[in-house]
Design a protein around this motif. Structure first.
Motif, short mmCIF file in Angstrom:
data_model
loop_
_atom_site.label_atom_id
_atom_site.label_comp_id
_atom_site.label_asym_id
_atom_site.label_seq_id
_atom_site.Cartn_x
_atom_site.Cartn_y
_atom_site.Cartn_z
N THR A 107 1.23 -1.18 0.11
CA THR A 107 0.08 0.15 0.16
C THR A 107 1.18 0.71 -0.17
O THR A 107 2.44 1.39 0.16
CB THR A 107 -0.75 -0.12 1.45
N LYS A 108 0.17 2.31 -0.56
CA LYS A 108 1.01 3.72 -0.52
C LYS A 108 0.59 4.73 -0.90
O LYS A 108 -0.40 4.99 -0.11
CB LYS A 108 1.56 4.10 -2.19
N GLU A 149 -1.69 6.83 -2.06
CA GLU A 149 -3.30 6.58 -3.05
C GLU A 149 -4.25 6.72 -1.98
O GLU A 149 -3.92 5.70 -0.68
CB GLU A 149 -2.43 5.07 -3.61
N TYR A 173 -4.23 1.44 -2.93
CA TYR A 173 -3.45 1.12 -4.03
C TYR A 173 -4.33 1.30 -5.37
O TYR A 173 -5.43 2.16 -4.26
CB TYR A 173 -4.13 -0.77 -4.12
N ARG A 174 -4.19 1.91 -6.29
CA ARG A 174 -5.06 1.83 -7.23
C ARG A 174 -6.03 1.53 -7.60
O ARG A 174 -6.25 0.22 -7.32
CB ARG A 174 -4.22 2.84 -8.51
N GLU A 175 -7.34 2.14 -7.73
CA GLU A 175 -8.90 1.18 -7.84
C GLU A 175 -8.50 0.13 -8.87
O GLU A 175 -9.06 -0.61 -8.73
CB GLU A 175 -9.93 2.63 -8.30
N THR A 176 -7.34 0.51 -9.87
CA THR A 176 -8.06 -0.64 -11.74
C THR A 176 -6.61 -1.63 -9.88
O THR A 176 -7.45 -3.13 -10.45
CB THR A 176 -7.00 -0.39 -11.84
N VAL A 177 -5.85 -1.47 -9.80
CA VAL A 177 -5.08 -2.95 -9.04
C VAL A 177 -6.22 -3.21 -8.25
O VAL A 177 -5.55 -4.77 -7.72
CB VAL A 177 -3.56 -2.67 -8.19
N ASP A 217 -8.54 -5.61 -9.87
CA ASP A 217 -8.05 -6.79 -10.43
C ASP A 217 -7.71 -7.87 -9.44
O ASP A 217 -7.68 -9.07 -9.63
CB ASP A 217 -6.37 -6.69 -10.83
N ALA A 264 -7.91 0.05 1.69
CA ALA A 264 -7.71 -0.65 1.43
C ALA A 264 -8.18 -2.64 0.95
O ALA A 264 -9.22 -3.20 0.38
CB ALA A 264 -6.02 -1.38 0.75
N ASN A 289 -12.31 -1.80 0.31
CA ASN A 289 -12.49 -1.30 -0.91
C ASN A 289 -12.84 -2.84 -1.42
O ASN A 289 -13.69 -2.98 -2.35
CB ASN A 289 -11.75 -0.53 -1.32
#
Length: 99
Positions: free
Chosen positions: A16-17, A20, A24-28, A31, A78, A81
């Protein structure tokens, strides 16, 4: 490794960053939610590394996916989400989870 070797799947995603809002990015996260749905249905995610040529067994699997490490303060965000994405995008037994 993405190999199906048991009747359950245990995954730890790390990294995790702070930059963000969701860790994480929403796309990650989307996935990973798709990977969890695939594993839950006995499918093998096509874009993850495997030790051996993986084949789907089409048998439902329990999936335990943990968000650890990285910017730890965002790990619960994260994870929530990710749960929401799995819950709201997968009808049927693959959508069950523990909160």
């Amino acid at each position: 490794m993405a190999d199906l070797t048991a009747d359950f799947v245990y995954v730890r995603i790390m990294g995790t960053k702070e930059a963000e809002p969701l860790g994480y990015r929403e796309t990650v996260l989307a996935d990973w939610a798709q990977h969890a749905r695939d594993w839950a249905r006995g499918k093998v995610p096509h874009d993850l590394n495997a030790i051996s040529p993986s084949k789907a067994d089409d048998v439902p699997h329990d999936v335990y996916l943990y968000v650890i490490n990285g910017h730890k303060i965002l790990n619960p965000t994260a994870a929530r989400n990710l749960i929401n994405q799995v819950r709201h995008s997968a009808p049927g037994p693959a959508a069950h989870h523990r909160s």
